[in-house]
Write a protein that holds these residues in place. Structure first.
Motif, short mmCIF file in Angstrom:
data_model
loop_
_atom_site.label_atom_id
_atom_site.label_comp_id
_atom_site.label_asym_id
_atom_site.label_seq_id
_atom_site.Cartn_x
_atom_site.Cartn_y
_atom_site.Cartn_z
N GLY A 1 -7.88 9.17 1.69
CA GLY A 1 -7.13 9.55 2.88
C GLY A 1 -5.90 8.71 3.12
O GLY A 1 -5.53 7.84 2.33
N PRO A 2 -5.23 8.95 4.25
CA PRO A 2 -4.01 8.19 4.59
C PRO A 2 -4.33 6.72 4.80
O PRO A 2 -5.41 6.36 5.28
CB PRO A 2 -3.53 8.85 5.88
N ALA A 3 -3.39 5.86 4.47
CA ALA A 3 -3.55 4.43 4.72
C ALA A 3 -3.23 4.12 6.17
O ALA A 3 -2.32 4.72 6.75
CB ALA A 3 -2.63 3.63 3.80
N PRO A 4 -3.96 3.20 6.81
CA PRO A 4 -3.69 2.87 8.22
C PRO A 4 -2.26 2.39 8.44
O PRO A 4 -1.60 2.79 9.38
CB PRO A 4 -4.71 1.77 8.52
N GLN A 5 -1.77 1.51 7.55
CA GLN A 5 -0.41 0.99 7.69
C GLN A 5 0.24 0.92 6.30
O GLN A 5 0.36 -0.16 5.72
CB GLN A 5 -0.43 -0.40 8.34
N PRO A 6 0.67 2.06 5.77
CA PRO A 6 1.26 2.05 4.43
C PRO A 6 2.63 1.38 4.42
O PRO A 6 3.36 1.41 5.42
CB PRO A 6 1.37 3.54 4.10
N ASP A 7 2.96 0.78 3.30
CA ASP A 7 4.27 0.18 3.13
C ASP A 7 5.29 1.21 2.66
O ASP A 7 6.50 1.00 2.77
CB ASP A 7 4.19 -0.97 2.12
N ALA A 8 4.80 2.31 2.11
CA ALA A 8 5.67 3.41 1.67
C ALA A 8 4.82 4.65 1.52
O ALA A 8 3.59 4.58 1.40
CB ALA A 8 6.37 3.07 0.36
N ARG A 9 5.47 5.82 1.53
CA ARG A 9 4.78 7.09 1.35
C ARG A 9 5.52 7.90 0.29
O ARG A 9 6.75 7.87 0.23
CB ARG A 9 4.73 7.89 2.65
N ILE A 10 4.74 8.61 -0.53
CA ILE A 10 5.36 9.52 -1.48
C ILE A 10 4.64 10.86 -1.41
O ILE A 10 3.46 10.93 -1.08
CB ILE A 10 5.35 8.99 -2.93
N ALA A 11 5.38 11.92 -1.71
CA ALA A 11 4.82 13.27 -1.78
C ALA A 11 5.19 13.85 -3.13
O ALA A 11 6.35 13.78 -3.56
CB ALA A 11 5.36 14.14 -0.65
N GLU B 1 -3.54 18.88 -2.51
CA GLU B 1 -5.01 18.80 -2.45
C GLU B 1 -5.50 17.81 -1.40
O GLU B 1 -6.70 17.76 -1.11
CB GLU B 1 -5.55 18.39 -3.83
N GLY B 2 -4.61 17.00 -0.86
CA GLY B 2 -5.02 16.01 0.14
C GLY B 2 -4.24 14.72 -0.02
O GLY B 2 -3.22 14.67 -0.70
N GLU B 3 -4.72 13.67 0.62
CA GLU B 3 -4.03 12.38 0.61
C GLU B 3 -4.96 11.27 0.14
O GLU B 3 -6.17 11.33 0.33
CB GLU B 3 -3.51 12.05 2.01
N PHE B 4 -4.38 10.28 -0.47
CA PHE B 4 -5.08 9.05 -0.82
C PHE B 4 -4.05 7.93 -0.82
O PHE B 4 -2.85 8.17 -0.64
CB PHE B 4 -5.79 9.16 -2.18
N HIS B 5 -4.51 6.70 -0.99
CA HIS B 5 -3.56 5.60 -1.07
C HIS B 5 -3.93 4.68 -2.22
O HIS B 5 -5.08 4.57 -2.61
CB HIS B 5 -3.48 4.82 0.26
N VAL B 6 -2.91 4.08 -2.80
CA VAL B 6 -3.08 3.16 -3.93
C VAL B 6 -2.38 1.85 -3.58
O VAL B 6 -1.55 1.78 -2.67
CB VAL B 6 -2.49 3.75 -5.23
N GLY C 1 10.61 -0.33 3.92
CA GLY C 1 10.37 -1.67 3.40
C GLY C 1 10.77 -1.84 1.95
O GLY C 1 11.31 -0.93 1.32
N PRO C 2 10.49 -3.04 1.39
CA PRO C 2 10.87 -3.35 0.01
C PRO C 2 10.24 -2.42 -1.02
O PRO C 2 10.87 -2.05 -2.01
CB PRO C 2 10.39 -4.79 -0.17
N VAL D 1 0.85 -1.19 0.00
CA VAL D 1 0.00 0.00 0.00
C VAL D 1 0.89 1.24 0.00
O VAL D 1 1.78 1.38 0.84
CB VAL D 1 -0.93 0.01 1.23
N LEU D 2 0.63 2.11 -0.95
CA LEU D 2 1.42 3.33 -1.11
C LEU D 2 0.56 4.53 -0.75
O LEU D 2 -0.48 4.77 -1.38
CB LEU D 2 1.91 3.43 -2.55
N GLU D 3 0.99 5.28 0.26
CA GLU D 3 0.28 6.51 0.64
C GLU D 3 0.80 7.67 -0.20
O GLU D 3 2.02 7.83 -0.33
CB GLU D 3 0.49 6.77 2.13
N VAL D 4 -0.12 8.44 -0.75
CA VAL D 4 0.24 9.53 -1.67
C VAL D 4 -0.21 10.85 -1.06
O VAL D 4 -1.38 11.00 -0.68
CB VAL D 4 -0.42 9.32 -3.05
N ARG D 5 0.71 11.80 -1.00
CA ARG D 5 0.38 13.11 -0.43
C ARG D 5 0.51 14.18 -1.51
O ARG D 5 1.57 14.36 -2.12
CB ARG D 5 1.31 13.44 0.74
#
Length: 221
Positions: free
Chosen positions: A171-181, A152-157, A212-213, A145-149
């Motif tokens: 919105g933000p992921a509860p436990q993302p494996d990575a985050r990008i902005a 305009e806001g946040e979502f996850h893919v 993580g990986p 799960v990738l959290e995207v910032r």
């Protein structure tokens, strides 16, 4: 005098192109205005009617209710009641409804060149940029799960997503494996194929966080 029984209601026939063609049959189901945008919202998971109305600015309550009813009758969506304490009704896509993801992804790719600049009347939601971004993630080998910032806001893919899982969420992921902005314009560039994910990370246009990986692959490791 015996009481007259009310006449049985006739089933309403939906509009049809009446053509023995797969494309025409598809448009019989999803060709009405707003239907595919409702699918776009439900691809992120079950949603209440009020949430759908809030994230579909411009749609009237009557039209939204009508489209949802048509989608239920057409086997694209179902309505169910959440258990207490939520006690609310939500709409969610069926397997057939989820099958429209490639259609919407292709439409987003085709329509991206038209997004040259935001008009003063244009509404925007952060998760609307998930579809263009999905194209850039297809080459990733790591699942997660990738959290995207965005501004305009946040979502996850979901990278390496399974068929039974929502491809993106709000919105933000509860436990993302990575985050990008990054910014919305870069999302569109990635969707158009003007730049690759690796190039944007290397140029510093994407900030990557996580250990993580998936985060390592995004950094090019």
């Amino acid at each position: 005098m015996p009481r007259q029984q009310p006449a049985a209601a006739r089933p309403v026939r939906r509009r049809s192109y009446d053509q023995f063609c797969a494309s025409a049959r598809a448009l019989d189901s999803v060709g009405d205005r707003w239907t595919l945008l409702i699918v776009r919202e439900l691809l992120a998971g079950p949603r209440r009617y009020t949430d759908l109305h809030a994230d579909l600015p411009g749609v009237s309550t009557d039209v939204l209710a009508s489209r949802l009813k048509d989608m239920e009758q057409g086997g694209l969506a179902v309505r169910r009641r959440l258990p207490p304490p939520a006690a609310a009704s939500v709409y969610e896509l069926t397997e057939r409804g989820h099958g429209l993801l490639p259609v919407l992804t292709a439409l987003a790719e085709w329509g991206a060149p038209a997004l040259t600049e935001r008009r003063p009347t244009d509404a925007v939601r952060a998760h609307w940029f998930a579809l263009p971004l999905l194209r850039a993630l297809t080459g990733l080998t790591q699942e997660g799960v990738l959290e995207v910032r965005l501004d305009e806001g946040e979502f996850h893919v979901r990278a390496g997503r399974g068929a039974a899982v929502e491809p993106y969420g709000f919105g933000p992921a509860p436990q993302p494996d990575a985050r990008i902005a990054l910014d919305a314009e870069l999302c569109l560039e990635l969707g158009r194929g003007d730049v690759t994910l690796a190039e944007a990370v290397k140029d510093g246009r994407i900030e990557v966080a996580g250990d993580g990986p998936l985060a390592a692959e995004l950094r090019g490791g």
